[in-house]
Design a protein around this motif. Structure first.
Motif, PDB file in Angstrom:
ATOM      1  N   LEU A  35       0.820  -1.207   0.000  1.00 14.02           N
ATOM      2  CA  LEU A  35       0.000   0.000   0.000  1.00 14.02           C
ATOM      3  C   LEU A  35       0.857   1.261   0.000  1.00 14.02           C
ATOM      4  CD1 LEU A  35      -2.682   1.478   0.168  1.00 14.02           C
ATOM      5  CD2 LEU A  35      -2.696   1.080   2.638  1.00 14.02           C
ATOM      6  N   THR A  36       1.896   1.302   0.828  1.00 15.30           N
ATOM      7  CA  THR A  36       2.746   2.496   0.867  1.00 15.30           C
ATOM      8  C   THR A  36       3.475   2.699  -0.457  1.00 15.30           C
ATOM      9  OG1 THR A  36       4.504   1.183   1.915  1.00 15.30           O
ATOM     10  CG2 THR A  36       3.078   2.476   3.358  1.00 15.30           C
ATOM     11  N   GLN A  37       3.853   1.610  -1.116  1.00 13.11           N
ATOM     12  CA  GLN A  37       4.514   1.740  -2.411  1.00 13.11           C
ATOM     13  C   GLN A  37       3.570   2.348  -3.441  1.00 13.11           C
ATOM     14  OE1 GLN A  37       7.734   1.261  -3.067  1.00 13.11           O
ATOM     15  NE2 GLN A  37       7.310   2.072  -5.114  1.00 13.11           N
ATOM     16  N   VAL A  38       2.313   1.912  -3.423  1.00 16.62           N
ATOM     17  CA  VAL A  38       1.328   2.482  -4.344  1.00 16.62           C
ATOM     18  C   VAL A  38       1.127   3.964  -4.050  1.00 16.62           C
ATOM     19  CG1 VAL A  38      -1.101   2.447  -5.031  1.00 16.62           C
ATOM     20  CG2 VAL A  38       0.145   0.308  -4.781  1.00 16.62           C
ATOM     21  N   LEU A  39       1.099   4.333  -2.773  1.00 12.28           N
ATOM     22  CA  LEU A  39       0.921   5.738  -2.400  1.00 12.28           C
ATOM     23  C   LEU A  39       2.031   6.612  -2.977  1.00 12.28           C
ATOM     24  CD1 LEU A  39      -0.138   5.495   1.358  1.00 12.28           C
ATOM     25  CD2 LEU A  39      -1.507   6.417  -0.509  1.00 12.28           C
ATOM     26  N   ILE A  40       3.269   6.173  -2.796  1.00 13.44           N
ATOM     27  CA  ILE A  40       4.410   6.951  -3.279  1.00 13.44           C
ATOM     28  C   ILE A  40       4.354   7.120  -4.792  1.00 13.44           C
ATOM     29  CG2 ILE A  40       6.910   6.851  -3.608  1.00 13.44           C
ATOM     30  CD1 ILE A  40       6.118   7.860  -0.898  1.00 13.44           C
ATOM     31  N   GLU A  41       3.971   6.058  -5.489  1.00 10.12           N
ATOM     32  CA  GLU A  41       3.913   6.122  -6.947  1.00 10.12           C
ATOM     33  C   GLU A  41       2.730   6.954  -7.433  1.00 10.12           C
ATOM     34  OE1 GLU A  41       3.920   2.219  -8.563  1.00 10.12           O
ATOM     35  OE2 GLU A  41       5.735   1.592  -7.516  1.00 10.12           O
ATOM     36  N   ALA A  42       1.621   6.895  -6.708  1.00 10.05           N
ATOM     37  CA  ALA A  42       0.394   7.538  -7.186  1.00 10.05           C
ATOM     38  C   ALA A  42       0.334   9.024  -6.878  1.00 10.05           C
ATOM     39  CB  ALA A  42      -0.824   6.845  -6.577  1.00 10.05           C
ATOM     40  N   PRO A 125      -8.145   8.405   6.822  1.00 11.88           N
ATOM     41  CA  PRO A 125      -8.505   7.246   7.639  1.00 11.88           C
ATOM     42  C   PRO A 125      -8.648   5.997   6.781  1.00 11.88           C
ATOM     43  CG  PRO A 125     -10.446   8.570   7.214  1.00 11.88           C
ATOM     44  CD  PRO A 125      -9.278   9.332   6.636  1.00 11.88           C
ATOM     45  N   LEU A 126      -8.307   4.870   7.354  1.00  4.91           N
ATOM     46  CA  LEU A 126      -8.546   3.582   6.713  1.00  4.91           C
ATOM     47  C   LEU A 126      -9.858   3.057   7.287  1.00  4.91           C
ATOM     48  CD1 LEU A 126      -4.903   2.206   6.900  1.00  4.91           C
ATOM     49  CD2 LEU A 126      -6.141   2.824   4.814  1.00  4.91           C
ATOM     50  N   SER A 127     -10.940   3.459   6.654  1.00  2.04           N
ATOM     51  CA  SER A 127     -12.277   3.195   7.188  1.00  2.04           C
ATOM     52  C   SER A 127     -12.883   1.936   6.594  1.00  2.04           C
ATOM     53  CB  SER A 127     -13.200   4.388   6.912  1.00  2.04           C
ATOM     54  OG  SER A 127     -12.718   5.548   7.555  1.00  2.04           O
ATOM     55  N   THR A 128     -13.526   1.161   7.464  1.00  4.27           N
ATOM     56  CA  THR A 128     -14.274  -0.026   7.065  1.00  4.27           C
ATOM     57  C   THR A 128     -15.699   0.132   7.589  1.00  4.27           C
ATOM     58  OG1 THR A 128     -13.929  -1.345   9.073  1.00  4.27           O
ATOM     59  CG2 THR A 128     -12.143  -1.334   7.442  1.00  4.27           C
ATOM     60  N   PRO A 129     -16.615  -0.739   7.189  1.00  2.00           N
ATOM     61  CA  PRO A 129     -17.981  -0.652   7.723  1.00  2.00           C
ATOM     62  C   PRO A 129     -18.052  -0.769   9.239  1.00  2.00           C
ATOM     63  CG  PRO A 129     -17.945  -2.029   5.765  1.00  2.00           C
ATOM     64  CD  PRO A 129     -16.520  -1.736   6.108  1.00  2.00           C
ATOM     65  N   HIS A 130     -16.986  -1.300   9.855  1.00  2.61           N
ATOM     66  CA  HIS A 130     -16.973  -1.487  11.305  1.00  2.61           C
ATOM     67  C   HIS A 130     -16.143  -0.428  12.019  1.00  2.61           C
ATOM     68  CE1 HIS A 130     -18.890  -5.319  10.536  1.00  2.61           C
ATOM     69  NE2 HIS A 130     -17.917  -5.636   9.712  1.00  2.61           N
ATOM     70  N   GLY A 131     -15.723   0.607  11.300  1.00  2.00           N
ATOM     71  CA  GLY A 131     -14.924   1.667  11.903  1.00  2.00           C
ATOM     72  C   GLY A 131     -13.547   1.751  11.280  1.00  2.00           C
ATOM     73  N   ALA A 132     -12.782   2.754  11.695  1.00  2.00           N
ATOM     74  CA  ALA A 132     -11.439   2.948  11.155  1.00  2.00           C
ATOM     75  C   ALA A 132     -10.459   1.985  11.813  1.00  2.00           C
ATOM     76  CB  ALA A 132     -10.984   4.385  11.367  1.00  2.00           C
ATOM     77  N   ILE A 133      -9.622   1.346  11.008  1.00  2.00           N
ATOM     78  CA  ILE A 133      -8.621   0.422  11.538  1.00  2.00           C
ATOM     79  C   ILE A 133      -7.241   1.067  11.577  1.00  2.00           C
ATOM     80  CG2 ILE A 133      -9.878  -1.597  10.735  1.00  2.00           C
ATOM     81  CD1 ILE A 133      -7.835  -1.776   8.424  1.00  2.00           C
ATOM     82  N   GLY A 134      -7.144   2.304  11.100  1.00  3.55           N
ATOM     83  CA  GLY A 134      -5.861   2.993  11.074  1.00  3.55           C
ATOM     84  C   GLY A 134      -5.940   4.204  10.177  1.00  3.55           C
ATOM     85  N   ALA A 135      -4.782   4.646   9.709  1.00  4.93           N
ATOM     86  CA  ALA A 135      -4.733   5.803   8.817  1.00  4.93           C
ATOM     87  C   ALA A 135      -3.478   5.718   7.968  1.00  4.93           C
ATOM     88  CB  ALA A 135      -4.741   7.108   9.611  1.00  4.93           C
ATOM     89  N   LEU A 136      -3.570   6.244   6.762  1.00  2.00           N
ATOM     90  CA  LEU A 136      -2.393   6.373   5.923  1.00  2.00           C
ATOM     91  C   LEU A 136      -2.004   7.843   5.890  1.00  2.00           C
ATOM     92  CD1 LEU A 136      -3.312   7.674   2.954  1.00  2.00           C
ATOM     93  CD2 LEU A 136      -4.217   5.377   2.630  1.00  2.00           C
ATOM     94  N   ALA A 154      -6.124  10.325  -2.735  1.00  2.00           N
ATOM     95  CA  ALA A 154      -5.761   9.591  -1.522  1.00  2.00           C
ATOM     96  C   ALA A 154      -6.964   8.840  -0.968  1.00  2.00           C
ATOM     97  CB  ALA A 154      -5.209  10.555  -0.473  1.00  2.00           C
ATOM     98  N   GLY A 155      -8.135   9.480  -1.027  1.00  2.00           N
ATOM     99  CA  GLY A 155      -9.345   8.814  -0.567  1.00  2.00           C
ATOM    100  C   GLY A 155      -9.683   7.596  -1.407  1.00  2.00           C
ATOM    101  N   LEU A 156      -9.473   7.711  -2.721  1.00  2.00           N
ATOM    102  CA  LEU A 156      -9.740   6.581  -3.613  1.00  2.00           C
ATOM    103  C   LEU A 156      -8.820   5.401  -3.302  1.00  2.00           C
ATOM    104  CD1 LEU A 156     -10.234   8.429  -7.033  1.00  2.00           C
ATOM    105  CD2 LEU A 156     -11.982   7.264  -5.681  1.00  2.00           C
ATOM    106  N   LEU A 157      -7.582   5.691  -2.909  1.00  2.00           N
ATOM    107  CA  LEU A 157      -6.643   4.624  -2.569  1.00  2.00           C
ATOM    108  C   LEU A 157      -6.887   4.085  -1.162  1.00  2.00           C
ATOM    109  CD1 LEU A 157      -3.336   6.107  -4.034  1.00  2.00           C
ATOM    110  CD2 LEU A 157      -4.770   4.322  -5.024  1.00  2.00           C
ATOM    111  N   ALA A 158      -7.361   4.959  -0.265  1.00  4.05           N
ATOM    112  CA  ALA A 158      -7.556   4.547   1.128  1.00  4.05           C
ATOM    113  C   ALA A 158      -8.689   3.538   1.267  1.00  4.05           C
ATOM    114  CB  ALA A 158      -7.832   5.766   2.002  1.00  4.05           C
ATOM    115  N   ARG A 159      -9.738   3.691   0.483  1.00  2.00           N
ATOM    116  CA  ARG A 159     -10.894   2.799   0.646  1.00  2.00           C
ATOM    117  C   ARG A 159     -10.555   1.343   0.348  1.00  2.00           C
ATOM    118  NH1 ARG A 159     -13.729   7.586  -0.706  1.00  2.00           N
ATOM    119  NH2 ARG A 159     -13.488   7.304  -2.952  1.00  2.00           N
TER     120      ARG A 159
END
Length: 237
Positions: A35-42, A125-136, A154-159
């Motif tokens: 995920l972090t590699q995709v972030l840096i590239e995107a 935020p790294l949000s799921t239907p059950h709440g946020a599990i973290g953040a990027l 960033a939001g499109l990648l976070a989901r």
């Protein structure tokens, strides 16, 4: 911003990569690194990226940071219990810092990172239907390093990233549970095997354990496996 966002075809490529990651990365560590590699590239113009998750002790920690300054800035947030990443996580909202030198929120954290070459930051935020599990989070060395278009990207990648990590965490938890069950069964079998030897050999508990350890070493066989064979009757001592 000091660089343009990827064109539409590249965004489609990043989306496809995220879909592949959902299917190919079972381990949480591998999933975060991907995920972090995709972030840096995107996201162009970034000085570093990372992901904040909860560790096995229930402590927030940074995982797979792409630069040491990311780790330092993040650790200060955890120590002070304040900062953009923690706010994004707690409030499940995207946080943008245009310029750390004029930012008024999180004053202790802002003072603490003044010596770092970081001028702007974006946390999702790294949000799921059950709440946020973290953040990027993504940092830039330049003020105004991220704009509204970057926020949307960033939001499109976070989901899908959140879904990928949640799935990996669930698989890890299931594996740990299975490992724990195997260990528990092995412990029970060892105690039973020792009891069998104590009756058959009329020896003490310590002598029975020493005997099992010796035979296990001679056979180059795991102790719990030997114990299970004795209990099942496959091996008679």
């Amino acid at each position: 911003m000091d660089a343009k966002l990827p064109p539409v075809d590249e965004l489609a490529s990043f989306a496809a990569r995220m879909s592949d990651l959902l299917l190919t990365h079972d381990d949480v560590g591998e999933a975060v690194r991907a995920l972090t590699q995709v972030l840096i590239e995107a996201i162009p113009g970034s000085a570093g990226a990372g992901v904040s998750l909860m560790d096995a002790r229930g402590q927030r920690t940074s995982t797979s940071a792409t630069d040491p300054v990311v780790l330092e800035a993040d650790q200060l947030q955890y120590d002070l219990r304040q900062g953009p990443c923690l706010t994004a996580w707690a409030q499940q909202t995207t946080i943008l810092i245009d310029d750390t030198q004029s930012e008024k929120r999180w004053p202790a954290w802002i003072r603490g990172i003044a010596h770092l070459p970081l001028r702007s930051a974006l946390s999702c935020p790294l949000s799921t239907p059950h709440g946020a599990i973290g953040a990027l989070k993504i940092y830039s060395r330049n003020p105004g390093g991220f704009d509204s278009r970057t926020l949307r990207l960033a939001g499109l990648l976070a989901r899908p990233g959140a879904l990928m990590l949640a799935n990996a965490q669930a698989r890890d938890a299931a594996q740990h549970f299975r490992t724990g069950l195997v260990a528990l069964k092995g412990h029970d079998a060892l105690g039973t095997a020792m009891g069998i030897l104590m009756v058959r050999r009329r020896c003490s508990r310590e002598q029975a354990l020493a005997m099992l350890i010796t035979i296990s070493r001679e056979r180059n066989q795991p102790l719990h496996q030997l114990a299970q064979e004795i209990v099942s009757g496959e091996t008679t001592l």
